[in-house]
Write a protein that holds these residues in place. Structure first.
Motif, mmCIF file in Angstrom:
data_model
loop_
_atom_site.group_PDB
_atom_site.id
_atom_site.type_symbol
_atom_site.label_atom_id
_atom_site.label_comp_id
_atom_site.label_asym_id
_atom_site.label_seq_id
_atom_site.Cartn_x
_atom_site.Cartn_y
_atom_site.Cartn_z
ATOM 1 N N SER A 1 0.825 -1.203 0.000
ATOM 2 C CA SER A 1 0.000 0.000 0.000
ATOM 3 C C SER A 1 0.864 1.260 0.000
ATOM 4 N N LEU A 2 1.888 1.290 0.856
ATOM 5 C CA LEU A 2 2.780 2.452 0.929
ATOM 6 C C LEU A 2 3.569 2.612 -0.370
ATOM 7 N N SER A 3 4.024 1.498 -0.933
ATOM 8 C CA SER A 3 4.780 1.554 -2.189
ATOM 9 C C SER A 3 3.916 2.088 -3.322
ATOM 10 N N GLY A 4 2.689 1.578 -3.435
ATOM 11 C CA GLY A 4 1.787 2.058 -4.480
ATOM 12 C C GLY A 4 1.447 3.522 -4.310
ATOM 13 N N PHE A 5 1.270 3.947 -3.053
ATOM 14 C CA PHE A 5 0.973 5.351 -2.759
ATOM 15 C C PHE A 5 2.111 6.253 -3.237
ATOM 16 N N LEU A 6 3.345 5.913 -2.865
ATOM 17 C CA LEU A 6 4.485 6.752 -3.219
ATOM 18 C C LEU A 6 4.754 6.730 -4.725
ATOM 19 N N LEU A 7 4.608 5.569 -5.336
ATOM 20 C CA LEU A 7 4.871 5.452 -6.770
ATOM 21 C C LEU A 7 3.852 6.232 -7.582
ATOM 22 N N GLY A 8 2.575 6.029 -7.279
ATOM 23 C CA GLY A 8 1.525 6.740 -8.018
ATOM 24 C C GLY A 8 1.604 8.240 -7.821
ATOM 25 N N LEU A 9 1.811 8.675 -6.570
ATOM 26 C CA LEU A 9 1.895 10.104 -6.276
ATOM 27 C C LEU A 9 3.083 10.741 -6.993
ATOM 28 N N SER A 10 4.225 10.072 -6.972
ATOM 29 C CA SER A 10 5.428 10.622 -7.602
ATOM 30 C C SER A 10 5.248 10.784 -9.097
ATOM 31 N N LEU A 11 4.748 9.756 -9.764
ATOM 32 C CA LEU A 11 4.568 9.827 -11.218
ATOM 33 C C LEU A 11 3.573 10.912 -11.600
ATOM 34 N N ARG A 12 2.505 11.040 -10.803
ATOM 35 C CA ARG A 12 1.492 12.056 -11.135
ATOM 36 C C ARG A 12 2.037 13.461 -10.950
ATOM 37 N N VAL A 13 2.716 13.720 -9.833
ATOM 38 C CA VAL A 13 3.234 15.062 -9.563
ATOM 39 C C VAL A 13 4.365 15.407 -10.536
ATOM 40 N N LEU A 14 5.256 14.446 -10.815
ATOM 41 C CA LEU A 14 6.376 14.713 -11.721
ATOM 42 C C LEU A 14 5.913 14.882 -13.158
ATOM 43 N N GLY A 15 4.693 14.448 -13.467
ATOM 44 C CA GLY A 15 4.141 14.659 -14.800
ATOM 45 C C GLY A 15 3.707 16.094 -15.027
ATOM 46 N N GLY A 16 3.626 16.883 -13.944
ATOM 47 C CA GLY A 16 3.276 18.292 -14.060
ATOM 48 C C GLY A 16 1.781 18.532 -14.118
ATOM 49 N N GLU A 17 1.392 19.769 -13.921
ATOM 50 C CA GLU A 17 -0.019 20.172 -13.997
ATOM 51 C C GLU A 17 -0.071 21.621 -14.485
ATOM 52 N N LYS A 18 -0.514 21.786 -15.713
ATOM 53 C CA LYS A 18 -0.529 23.103 -16.345
ATOM 54 C C LYS A 18 -1.417 24.080 -15.597
ATOM 55 N N LEU A 19 -2.560 23.625 -15.114
ATOM 56 C CA LEU A 19 -3.494 24.513 -14.428
ATOM 57 C C LEU A 19 -2.901 25.108 -13.154
ATOM 58 N N LEU A 20 -1.968 24.361 -12.545
ATOM 59 C CA LEU A 20 -1.338 24.836 -11.314
ATOM 60 C C LEU A 20 0.057 25.394 -11.552
ATOM 61 N N LYS A 21 0.417 25.515 -12.853
ATOM 62 C CA LYS A 21 1.753 25.999 -13.222
ATOM 63 C C LYS A 21 2.840 25.126 -12.605
ATOM 64 N N LEU A 22 2.561 23.820 -12.527
ATOM 65 C CA LEU A 22 3.528 22.852 -12.016
ATOM 66 C C LEU A 22 4.276 22.269 -13.211
ATOM 67 N N PRO A 23 5.550 22.578 -13.389
ATOM 68 C CA PRO A 23 6.272 22.147 -14.593
ATOM 69 C C PRO A 23 6.503 20.636 -14.599
ATOM 70 N N PRO A 24 6.460 20.012 -15.765
ATOM 71 C CA PRO A 24 6.708 18.566 -15.849
ATOM 72 C C PRO A 24 8.192 18.247 -15.686
ATOM 73 N N VAL A 25 8.501 17.362 -14.768
ATOM 74 C CA VAL A 25 9.865 16.884 -14.603
ATOM 75 C C VAL A 25 10.098 15.687 -15.514
ATOM 76 N N ILE A 26 9.086 14.816 -15.593
ATOM 77 C CA ILE A 26 9.129 13.683 -16.512
ATOM 78 C C ILE A 26 8.330 14.051 -17.761
ATOM 79 N N LYS A 27 8.974 13.992 -18.915
ATOM 80 C CA LYS A 27 8.278 14.279 -20.173
ATOM 81 C C LYS A 27 7.982 12.950 -20.862
ATOM 82 N N PHE A 28 6.730 12.535 -20.757
ATOM 83 C CA PHE A 28 6.306 11.265 -21.314
ATOM 84 C C PHE A 28 6.287 11.339 -22.847
ATOM 85 N N PRO A 29 6.155 10.200 -23.544
ATOM 86 C CA PRO A 29 6.103 10.218 -25.008
ATOM 87 C C PRO A 29 5.037 11.180 -25.529
ATOM 88 N N PHE A 30 5.328 11.783 -26.690
ATOM 89 C CA PHE A 30 4.431 12.733 -27.386
ATOM 90 C C PHE A 30 4.328 14.067 -26.657
#
Length: 533
Positions: free
Chosen positions: A422-451
């Motif tokens: 549970s803790l591993s899934g929490f940290l993994l999912g949260l990290s990937l989502r936050v590092l993907g960035g969020e334009k509405l919050l002006k959160l820059p993407p650290v990981i640039k996924f394909p396309f």
């Protein structure tokens, strides 16, 4: 600024009616020392009442205003929220709610804490808490802006008054008050929206031929991944909302929980039709031919006002006043649900399960009421002070999808799921989502996924990817650690989270959840908590 006196009088009458009904419905709960009565209305909701309150919970001011806004801006194909969320609730009704009701749980965090521990369950409460708070704020903002356009009153005053009314009757009456006021509010929503459409459509300024080729909308090829990702997010993110389960778990039987939910879903989807039509009307209106004196054409960022504008400038005064009741009813029918759901989880799963296991029923009730008050205040403050509520709400909806959806599913159906996974899934999912960035919050993407596109941002369905990785983390780490401890590869004294001992205790104390509907009546009342009446 000229105050709309008839509108003010109408809204005052409506609020007093809702407040009176709420206090009347919850009169038995005001002096109650039974938490089940406030949390779940003694699990006594029948088919009709539960169907209506589930529908009213989904039909919020953000639901109505947002549907009209997207229809006016992008066209029908981009009106995703009503259909995505309701598909998620339908899946929850068939797959999740029936099982949770049969097991006699009070909140969705009960099975989570039972499986992965109280503290891990408390950590998983935060995505739910943020989602509920910012949903409340988004609803209050939509309500405040609507009333400010129609009534010419300050939006802050409208937000505060609406929140206060919802908090008062929820504070005293719990789910009884919320459920019965939902019925009144749902009736007002139907009457107000359905009545306003013919008058608006018949206005001389409306010419639907203006958008004959645009009303369907268009999905560019490079946004197909985003489009699919958003639908998946809405469906999966619609499954783990406590606001919904509060009603499903309050039903008399598991069957009623499922069927009333499905009926509520049908009602909610049907109620997406009126605001969709309002969006069409707003997009096809020649606003120069009305008394509207704002910028024309209406800027995209102003389309959030399209529903109150249609009510104000295209309908007669009497119809506009009734429409006010519809918008207000939609706002309060979801606001009260949110603050009750959040207060219930905090008082039971956080306060009692983590901090004060010895807390009495009366103490829990007062913690619930204080939580309702605090949640109402926080949501109101956010609605008044934060400009990016919609962005924050979207991010929290993402977290519900990426984090809580996999956690709830694995807890209910993966036998070996444990705290490590549970803790591993929490940290993994949260990290990937936050590092993907969020334009509405002006959160820059650290990981640039394909396309990835520098202008458009992430075009890869990375939210769904993060959710799948969260699943993999939960199942993979749980399986490995479970085998390690059970097979003796690692001594159980190093099981710092006590997962093996917890699973043994659960196996001894948990009833068989495969009982059929027919023999539920034979089960002990302390297991099924008054499952049949």
């Amino acid at each position: 600024m000229t105050v709309n006196v008839p509108g003010i009088i109408g809204i005052v009458i409506f609020y007093l009616l809702v407040l009176a009904v709420g206090i009347w419905a919850g009169r038995k709960s005001i002096k109650s020392t039974n938490t089940d009565e406030l949390f779940l209305a003694n699990r006594n909701l029948g088919m009709i009442l539960s169907s209506l309150t589930i529908a009213a919970t989904g039909i919020g001011a953000a639901y109505i205003n947002g549907t009209a806004e997207e229809m006016a801006r992008e066209g029908f194909l981009w009106v995703q929220a009503p259909f995505g969320y309701m598909t998620g609730i339908a899946i929850a009704a068939i797959v999740y709610a029936r099982k949770l009701r049969r097991m006699g749980y009070v909140t969705i965090f009960d099975p989570i804490q039972e499986k992965v521990g109280s503290r891990m369950g408390g950590l998983l409460f935060f995505p739910e808490l943020l989602g509920e708070l910012f949903w409340e704020a988004a609803i209050l903002v939509a309500l405040g802006t609507s009333l400010s356009v129609i009534l010419d009153m300050d939006s802050t005053i409208a937000i505060i008054i609406s929140a206060c009314v919802a908090v008062v009757y929820t504070f005293f009456g719990g789910l009884y008050s919320v459920a019965y006021t939902d019925v009144i509010q749902l009736g007002c929503i139907v009457l107000g929206l359905v009545l306003s459409i013919p008058f608006a459509w018949a206005n001389d300024a409306v010419d639907v031929s203006r958008i004959r080729d645009d009303w369907v909308g268009h999905i560019p090829a490079n946004k197909v991944g985003v489009y699919i990702d958003t639908y998946c997010m809405l469906i999966g993110g619609g499954i783990p909302w406590q606001s919904y389960y509060q009603r499903a778990l309050a039903c008399q039987t598991p069957s009623i929980a499922m069927w009333s939910s499905l009926i509520g879903v049908v009602i909610t989807v049907l109620m997406a039709i009126p605001p969709t039509i309002v969006g069409v009307i707003g997009a096809s209106t020649d606003w120069n031919a009305t008394s509207y004196d704002g910028e024309i054409p209406i800027p995209p960022e102003k389309l959030v006002f399209i529903l109150p504008m249609v009510l104000q400038y295209l309908c007669p005064l009497a119809v506009s006043v009734i429409g006010i009741g519809a918008v207000s009813a939609a706002g309060m029918s979801s606001t009260d649900s949110i603050i009750l759901a959040t207060g219930s989880v905090f008082s039971k799963n956080i306060y009692k399960n983590i901090f004060r296991p010895q807390a009495t029923e009366r103490e829990i009730i007062w913690v619930l009421r204080i939580s309702i008050l605090v949640c109402g205040i926080i949501g109101t403050v956010i609605a008044i002070t934060v400009n990016s509520v919609y962005g924050l709400f979207t991010l929290c909806a993402d977290l519900m999808y990426v984090i809580l959806f996999p956690q709830l599913t694995c807890v209910l159906w993966v036998n070996f799921a444990n705290t490590y996974g549970s803790l591993s899934g929490f940290l993994l999912g949260l990290s990937l989502r936050v590092l993907g960035g969020e334009k509405l919050l002006k959160l820059p993407p650290v990981i640039k996924f394909p396309f990835f596109d520098e202008q458009l941002g992430q075009l890869f369905p990375f939210k769904s990817f993060a959710m799948i990785c969260s699943y993999i983390g939960i199942i993979g780490v749980s399986f490995v650690t479970d085998r390690m401890f059970r097979n003796g590869y690692v001594p159980q004294k190093y099981d710092i989270f006590g997962c093996i001992e917890r699973s043994k205790t659960k196996k001894r104390n948990t009833p068989n959840d495969t009982k059929t509907e027919d023999n539920e009546k034979t089960m002990p009342l302390d297991v099924y908590n008054d499952a049949d009446h």
